[in-house]
Write a protein that holds these residues in place. Structure first.
Motif, PDB file in Angstrom:
ATOM      1  N   SER A  20     -43.325 -47.427  75.384  1.00  0.00           N
ATOM      2  CA  SER A  20     -44.408 -48.043  76.571  1.00  0.00           C
ATOM      3  C   SER A  20     -43.944 -47.432  77.681  1.00  0.00           C
ATOM      4  CB  SER A  20     -44.143 -49.496  76.544  1.00  0.00           C
ATOM      5  OG  SER A  20     -43.011 -49.886  76.917  1.00  0.00           O
ATOM      6  N   TYR A  78     -51.728 -58.363  83.145  1.00  0.00           N
ATOM      7  CA  TYR A  78     -50.440 -58.717  82.990  1.00  0.00           C
ATOM      8  C   TYR A  78     -49.484 -57.722  82.859  1.00  0.00           C
ATOM      9  CZ  TYR A  78     -52.373 -63.146  81.178  1.00  0.00           C
ATOM     10  OH  TYR A  78     -52.811 -64.528  81.089  1.00  0.00           O
ATOM     11  N   ASP A  79     -48.115 -58.036  83.174  1.00  0.00           N
ATOM     12  CA  ASP A  79     -47.176 -56.943  83.602  1.00  0.00           C
ATOM     13  C   ASP A  79     -46.671 -56.311  81.945  1.00  0.00           C
ATOM     14  OD1 ASP A  79     -44.589 -55.637  83.801  1.00  0.00           O
ATOM     15  OD2 ASP A  79     -44.563 -56.777  85.583  1.00  0.00           O
ATOM     16  N   PRO A  80     -46.503 -55.049  81.790  1.00  0.00           N
ATOM     17  CA  PRO A  80     -46.137 -54.537  80.599  1.00  0.00           C
ATOM     18  C   PRO A  80     -44.576 -55.134  80.194  1.00  0.00           C
ATOM     19  CG  PRO A  80     -47.297 -52.672  81.868  1.00  0.00           C
ATOM     20  CD  PRO A  80     -46.902 -53.920  82.860  1.00  0.00           C
ATOM     21  N   GLU A 122     -52.713 -54.715  80.163  1.00  0.00           N
ATOM     22  CA  GLU A 122     -52.778 -54.568  81.374  1.00  0.00           C
ATOM     23  C   GLU A 122     -54.020 -54.583  82.226  1.00  0.00           C
ATOM     24  OE1 GLU A 122     -49.647 -50.707  81.994  1.00  0.00           O
ATOM     25  OE2 GLU A 122     -51.442 -50.316  80.579  1.00  0.00           O
TER      26      GLU A 122
END
Length: 429
Positions: free
Chosen positions: A164, A356-358, A352
């Motif tokens: 990621s 939301y935050d990875p 995303e």
């Protein structure tokens, strides 16, 4: 239609027993060939070696080596002994101690199977000998062993970071609070369970002096100091996770040879071979999964999935809950490494797009995988405990794990619907 054919091929190859890396690589290669013709034979090697060229992946074999070196020492039994002496005043102290020992062992290994084997081989026989129920003994150890996946240094976090591009150091920091909360939740569940049904855990008649308690730390302070040095060097910025992994592997070797003197030349070579075999298998899966993932990106599967789900008008929490349930179901039939490298490229764009935050998604994904390793038919922790405790059948281990899986699911939902809990500590660094 082509993606459907590729997916069917992947499932069919896995079903007939192909190694997961071959199933991913061949399915991805077929997809690339259907999409780009003979250029696929240039794209596929480029994808594989490009993924494995990530600097972060150097930490993977080194942390596995660190865990294997410490696994050759009596650190696991020493951690359990120390936990018992400090917690014996609690009803169910042996089961709670197995949770504490597994959490601490996870901090020096990063591999859940090692924790189950090291702690289970000591804790389960002692619990059965002292009248604990077989269900409580097996369930406590097999579920607590999964804490190694979440508590840094965590191998799943390294893999997720490589796939990621999220900072591995941030993932390590983010895993601390969920790891502590999950360990406390499992311990609280054990305490409430044995309080309601005292027959499951007879009260301990042993009493330990403060001198005996402090003395129990004599055989674990070396490992604890090593963990502080490894994680401290990462969090302070003095070393990258890969450099810190080198420090950890070297320190673990010194502890095994100079402190415990438990490492013969033959054992040393066995550990190197085991580490190479495990690391090679994981890296092959990661590389071949990149071929498969690049094909999916080429035909815009992640984007189409994101557009389709966001167009439904469902609230973000409903889509998120569906994603978590999907991961739990997939975790029952696919190993953790494969699940991370296959689903992350597909699901991360959706996460995303929902805002939301990875970093948060990586943390809850690993929380999700903790359920996967204790649920059949591919729950590796179940079979690891069976291997070190042959007096337990696989069937009763599975049944014993189910109540603990419910606790793990509740903790997962807590961090799914309260992202700030897992992002708080990384935000302070």
């Amino acid at each position: 239609m082509d993606p459907v054919i590729v997916l069917i091929m992947l499932i069919a190859l896995i079903a007939i027993g192909f190694p997961i890396f071959l199933a991913l690589g061949l399915s991805g290669l077929l997809g690339l060939y259907m999409a780009r013709g003979s250029l696929a034979f240039f794209f596929a090697p480029s994808s594989l070696f490009g993924q494995l060229n990530a600097f972060e992946l150097i930490a993977l074999p080194l942390f596995i080596l660190m865990g294997n070196f410490l696994g050759a020492t009596p650190v696991g039994s020493s951690l359990f002994t120390a936990a018992v002496r400090w917690l014996n005043w609690l009803r169910g102290s042996l089961a709670i101690s197995s949770v504490g020992a597994s959490a601490m062992f996870g901090a020096v290994s990063g591999v859940s199977l090692a924790g189950v084997a090291a702690v289970g081989s000591i804790a389960v026989p002692q619990m059965l000998q002292r009248g604990y129920s077989r269900s409580l003994a097996a369930g406590a150890v097999v579920s607590a062993g999964a804490l190694a996946m979440l508590i840094p240094p965590s191998v799943p976090f390294i893999i997720y970071g490589a796939v990621s591009s999220v900072s591995v150091a941030d993932l390590f920091i983010g895993g601390i609070v969920p790891g502590i909360v999950l360990a406390l939740a499992l311990s609280l569940f054990i305490y409430v369970r044995v309080s309601l049904n005292p027959a499951e855990a007879p009260a301990s008649e042993e009493r330990f002096t403060w001198k005996q308690r402090w003395a129990s730390l004599a055989n674990i302070w070396h490992a604890a100091l090593l963990v502080v040095a490894v994680l401290g060097s990462i969090y302070s910025g003095l070393a990258t996770p890969s450099e810190a992994a080198g420090i950890g592997a070297a320190g673990a070797l010194l502890i095994a040879t100079l402190v415990f003197r438990s490492l013969s030349w033959r054992k040393f070579l066995e550990i190197l071979a085991t580490t190479a075999r495990i690391s090679g298998a994981i890296l092959l899966i990661i590389g071949c999964a990149k071929i498969f993932g690049d094909y999916l990106n080429m035909v815009r599967v992640p984007q189409l999935l994101t557009e389709a789900l966001t167009a439904t008008g469902l609230p973000a929490w409903a889509i998120l809950l569906a994603v978590m349930l999907l991961l739990i179901l997939l975790g029952m039939i696919v190993d953790a490494v494969s699940l991370i490298v296959v689903t992350t490229p597909v699901l991360l764009p959706l996460i995303e797009a929902l805002g939301y935050d990875p970093l948060w998604f990586g943390i809850v994904m690993v929380l999700n995988l903790e359920i996967a390793v204790v649920t059949p038919p591919v729950g590796l922790n179940l079979y690891a405990l069976r291997g070190v405790c042959p007096e337990l059948s696989v069937e009763e281990i599975i049944k014993s794990a189910l109540p603990f899986v419910a606790v793990q699911f509740l903790v997962l939902m807590l961090f799914v619907f309260m992202p700030s809990l897992s992002l708080w500590l990384p935000g302070q660094m």
